[in-house]
Design a protein around this motif. Structure first.
Motif, PDB file in Angstrom:
ATOM      1  N   PRO A  26      27.385   5.223 -12.203  1.00 52.15           N
ATOM      2  CA  PRO A  26      26.742   5.017 -12.403  1.00 52.15           C
ATOM      3  C   PRO A  26      26.362   5.197 -13.723  1.00 52.15           C
ATOM      4  O   PRO A  26      25.961   3.954 -15.041  1.00 52.15           O
ATOM      5  N   GLU A  39      29.863  -0.457 -13.921  1.00 50.06           N
ATOM      6  CA  GLU A  39      29.505  -2.036 -13.679  1.00 50.06           C
ATOM      7  C   GLU A  39      30.958  -2.630 -14.647  1.00 50.06           C
ATOM      8  O   GLU A  39      31.207  -3.529 -13.770  1.00 50.06           O
ATOM      9  N   TYR A  77      26.540   1.990  -3.060  1.00 54.38           N
ATOM     10  CA  TYR A  77      25.548   1.162  -4.884  1.00 54.38           C
ATOM     11  C   TYR A  77      26.116  -0.195  -4.845  1.00 54.38           C
ATOM     12  O   TYR A  77      25.420  -0.358  -5.109  1.00 54.38           O
ATOM     13  N   LYS A  81      23.518  -2.677  -5.003  1.00 55.13           N
ATOM     14  CA  LYS A  81      23.232  -3.758  -6.865  1.00 55.13           C
ATOM     15  C   LYS A  81      23.217  -4.864  -6.383  1.00 55.13           C
ATOM     16  O   LYS A  81      22.959  -5.451  -7.331  1.00 55.13           O
TER      17      LYS A  81
END
Length: 187
Positions: A26, A39, A77, A81
């Motif tokens: 990240p 992302e 993750y 998220k």
């Protein structure tokens, strides 16, 4: 080999990337000193890969994300998220790299969402893993997340499996993860 007693017929999509540290982590870290941005990889999966597969093949809505080592970290993750992106997660020997503390902070600050409550999560690691704290880190992460729903009985279904005689990325982990997920879908 396809075995309908274990899992229904499925499409397996494998993605080879050219910079796993950048795509799986990240933020900037020891392993990604030039920076990282998973992302962008989330967007690639959600905006390009999944729509392409759904428009090109006969699919259902049920999706599983599986990763090993650093992509196992990405799998966990993603569960925290972007929990609605997939329905089940198989992180195998998730390597927390040097992001462990920041990852736990993210988990501590996250909320138990409806998508998380519906998820199935099968985490596994080898007992002889060269990254000796993978099991402890994964267990601690699960404890953090489970505690968020403990009082309300709304936590997700999960399993943490240790393969005593295996090293990093145990060979039977993917198979066992799929088997466990499809056994627990009906409950």
């Amino acid at each position: 080999v396809y075995n309908e007693e274990i899992a229904p017929e499925m499409i397996v999509v494998c993605i080879q990337n050219n910079n796993r540290n950048r795509d799986m982590l990240p933020a900037e870290s020891q392993y990604a000193p030039d920076g990282a941005s998973n992302e962008k990889f989330f967007l690639f999966l959600s905006n390009e890969v999944i729509p392409f597969i759904n428009s090109s093949y006969r699919t259902t809505d049920f999706k599983i994300l599986c990763g090993q080592s650093l992509s196992g970290f990405f799998t966990l993750y993603t569960f925290i998220k972007k929990p609605g992106l997939f329905d089940a997660y198989i992180p195998i020997s998730p390597s927390f790299a040097d992001c462990k503390n920041s990852f736990f902070e993210i988990a501590n600050n996250s909320e138990m969402t409806e998508d998380m409550k519906k998820a199935l999560v099968h985490v596994s690691f080898g007992g002889n893993d060269r990254e000796s704290d993978i099991g402890l880190s994964a267990s601690h992460l699960l404890d953090i997340l489970i505690s968020k729903g403990k009082d309300r009985d709304d936590h997700f279904k999960w399993k943490l499996e240790k393969y005593e005689k295996e090293g990093h990325v145990p060979k039977p982990a993917f198979y066992d993860g799929l088997k466990w997920i499809f056994e627990n879908m009906e409950e």
